[in-house]
Design an enzyme around this catalytic site. Structure first.
Site, short mmCIF file in Angstrom:
data_model
loop_
_atom_site.label_atom_id
_atom_site.label_comp_id
_atom_site.label_asym_id
_atom_site.label_seq_id
_atom_site.Cartn_x
_atom_site.Cartn_y
_atom_site.Cartn_z
N ASP A 1 -36.01 13.08 -39.31
CA ASP A 1 -34.64 12.75 -39.19
C ASP A 1 -33.57 12.02 -38.97
OD1 ASP A 1 -33.46 13.94 -36.13
OD2 ASP A 1 -34.51 11.65 -35.22
N ASP B 1 -30.50 10.73 -36.14
CA ASP B 1 -29.66 9.76 -35.22
C ASP B 1 -31.41 9.39 -34.28
OD1 ASP B 1 -27.24 10.48 -35.46
OD2 ASP B 1 -27.86 12.34 -34.88
C1 BG6 Z 1 -29.13 14.54 -31.93
C2 BG6 Z 1 -28.69 13.34 -31.11
O1 BG6 Z 1 -29.29 13.28 -34.02
O2 BG6 Z 1 -27.76 14.76 -32.82
C3 BG6 Z 1 -28.10 13.92 -30.17
O3 BG6 Z 1 -30.74 12.88 -31.11
C4 BG6 Z 1 -26.95 15.05 -30.80
O4 BG6 Z 1 -27.97 13.00 -28.86
C5 BG6 Z 1 -27.71 15.54 -31.43
O5 BG6 Z 1 -26.29 15.48 -29.01
C6 BG6 Z 1 -26.09 16.52 -32.01
O6 BG6 Z 1 -25.21 15.72 -32.93
P1 BG6 Z 1 -24.03 15.99 -32.43
O7 BG6 Z 1 -23.24 14.65 -33.48
O8 BG6 Z 1 -23.69 17.39 -33.94
O9 BG6 Z 1 -22.98 16.32 -31.85
MG MG Z 2 -33.24 10.99 -33.19
#
Ligand code: BG6
Ligand code: MG
Length: 217
Positions: A10, A12
């Site tokens: 993963d 984030d």
């Molecule tokens: C995840 C994050 O990796 O991605 C979430 O933990 C986030 O917080 C999700 O909402 C979607 O991300 P993005 O960048 O497409 O808005």
């Molecule tokens: Mg994550």
């Protein structure tokens, strides 16, 4: 021939900590819209797709599809602005070393991130060329906790799901990886990722030799 194995990361919360940037952007949107939201509520959005996050924040409030899209765009614009100064130094401690260690051990490595900004973030971190495959929020329809994203990453790598190790910091991500039939390392507290096969407090605490040696998986 020995079966190929892989680690799917993963992004984030595992390789970089963007949770606060997501939080501040959602908070600004919620404030604009007069919706109740706070840091505690944001914890439930870890790993949750942009659309599902907004639906959770909206709660009972019904909005048309075009309004939903405008709100998601507004939040994403704020989020991207906050990433402007992100650089290679924003990789979490141990993250780069962990990816390198996996490679040294002959494992394939991939990203399995819900984010549609994953490639942009990888670029900022200087990790664009570090992975054999990138499955992100643009690769699938059904977000985590559905297994689709991790299954997609495994398919891109040509590795059996049962031969994949997933590293995840979100409850929904651990659910997704378990549903995919993969070995899961949870990064974070027990109440969030305690249902993973292995659990560590931080990315820097992951020891791949321990995970790989676990014959029960
Ligand atoms: C995840 C994050 O990796 O991605 C979430 O933990 C986030 O917080 C999700 O909402 C979607 O991300 P993005 O960048 O497409 O808005
Ligand atoms: Mg994550």
């Amino acid at each position: 021939m020995e079966e190929k194995r892989a680690v799917i990361f993963d992004l984030d919360g595992v390789l970089t900590d963007t949770a606060d940037f997501h939080y501040l952007a959602w908070q600004a949107l919620a404030d604009d819209e007069g919706l109740p939201f706070d840091r505690a509520a944001n914890e439930h959005l870890r790993g949750v797709s942009r659309r599902d996050s907004l639906l959770l924040i909206l709660g009972d409030r019904q909005v048309e599809e075009d309004v939903l899209n405008e709100m998601m765009d507004r939040k994403n614009k704020l989020y991207l602005e906050s990433l402007e100064h992100m650089g290679p130094e924003d990789a979490l401690p141990g993250a780069r070393e962990l990816v390198e260690d996996a490679r040294r051990r002959g494992l394939l490595v991939a990203i399995g991130s819900s984010s549609k900004n994953a490639r942009f973030v990888l670029d900022k971190l200087g990790l664009s060329d570090a992975f054999d495959a990138v499955a992100d929020g643009t690769s699938i329809d059904r977000a985590k906790p559905a297994p689709d994203l991790f299954l997609k990453a495994a398919e891109m790598l040509g590795v059996e799901p049962s031969s994949c190790i997933v590293v995840e910091d979100a409850a929904s991500g651990v659910d997704a990886a378990l549903a995919a039939g993969m070995t899961v390392v949870g990064v974070g507290p027990h109440d969030r990722v305690g249902h993973a096969h292995h659990r560590v407090d931080t990315t820097a605490d992951i020891d791949l030799s321990v995970v790989l040696a676990d014959g029960s998986r």
